[in-house]
Design an enzyme around this catalytic site. Structure first.
Site: not given
Length: 270
Positions: A9, A43
């Site tokens: 992430d 993401t």
């Protein structure tokens, strides 16, 4: 060591408080890549505001954007590239009812498309600050189904808007809520989440689920942390996410928590 898929992430995890990758994190991730592991950014950000980070990292692996809605290798043609979408009629319907619902701003996106109903500088330049006539979100310009629809909403009406979106469009979309100071909602195609993205990458690289290592900090990382063989949550992560983690970093995202953890986990230190 067995080849790992390392799913990263960005915000609150790989990036520090200034939204950049620290020199130490960059060195460790490049070391992991040289050691033969697949290091992939996974993401919620669109490609246009994660491209620079990918380029800075200088690792030529696939990238997942829009929380799993887009899988691609930047700057090259990848025959496994995918992009999921939902009907553009949903965007048209919401545009008509913006005022009534309490939606202040809307942006529709795909890998190389951004349309918004008006310019508005908010949330780290997420919404475009200026638009030309072809970038205005309307029926003429939105010619294809979008991958993502992001909305700045009235804070007091947020819960009612979420309920409405799920009731009316729930068969086609997922509703995501952004962390942060601004009340922002995001619509994505039904079934899209980060776990789907990493599963797709792992299948393509013939990496077993047990060899997926995922790092995250927020609610949109939940499915990915849960799915990964080893799900690591940042020290600064949410309590709910920490409860399902295999492990938690000792330092937060601003003090190279990911780099320190990964260096030890993969035994990269000389």
């Amino acid at each position: 060591m067995q080849q790992k898929l390392i799913a990263l992430d960005l915000d609150g995890t790989t990036l520090n408080e200034h939204s950049v990758i620290s020199p130490r994190t960059k060195v460790v991730l490049q070391k992991a890549s040289r050691a033969g592991h697949i290091v992939s950014i996974v993401t919620g950000r669109p490609y246009r505001i994660s491209k620079q980070i990918y380029d800075d990292l200088n690792i030529k692996t696939p990238m997942i954007n829009f929380n799993g809605g887009l899988g691609h290798i930047p700057h090259q043609k990848w025959d496994k590239e995918y992009q999921k979408t939902f009907p553009r009629e949903i965007a048209f319907d919401l545009l008509k009812n913006m005022k009534h619902l309490g939606i202040k701003l809307m942006a529709a996106e795909k890998k190389s498309m951004i349309l918004a109903n008006n310019p508005y500088a908010v949330q780290d330049d997420f919404f475009p600050a200026s638009l030309n006539s072809e970038q205005i979100l309307n029926q003429q310009n939105l010619k294809t189904d979008p991958t993502s629809l992001t909305m700045l909403v009235d804070e007091h009406k947020k819960a009612a808007i979420i309920k409405h979106l799920n009731q009316v469009y729930g068969a086609n979309i997922e509703v995501g809520v952004w962390g942060g100071v601004n009340p922002i909602l995001e619509l994505e195609p039904k079934g899209v989440n980060k776990a789907e993205g990493i599963k797709y990458l792992a299948d393509n690289y013939k990496i077993d689920r047990s060899n997926i290592v995922a790092f995250g900090d927020e609610h949109n990382d939940r499915e990915m942390i849960d799915y990964a063989g080893w799900g690591v949550v940042m020290r600064n992560g949410t309590s709910a996410l920490k409860r399902i983690a295999n492990d938690i970093t000792t330092a937060d995202n601003t003090h190279d928590g990911l780099a320190t953890y990964l260096e030890n986990y993969l035994k990269l230190a000389k």
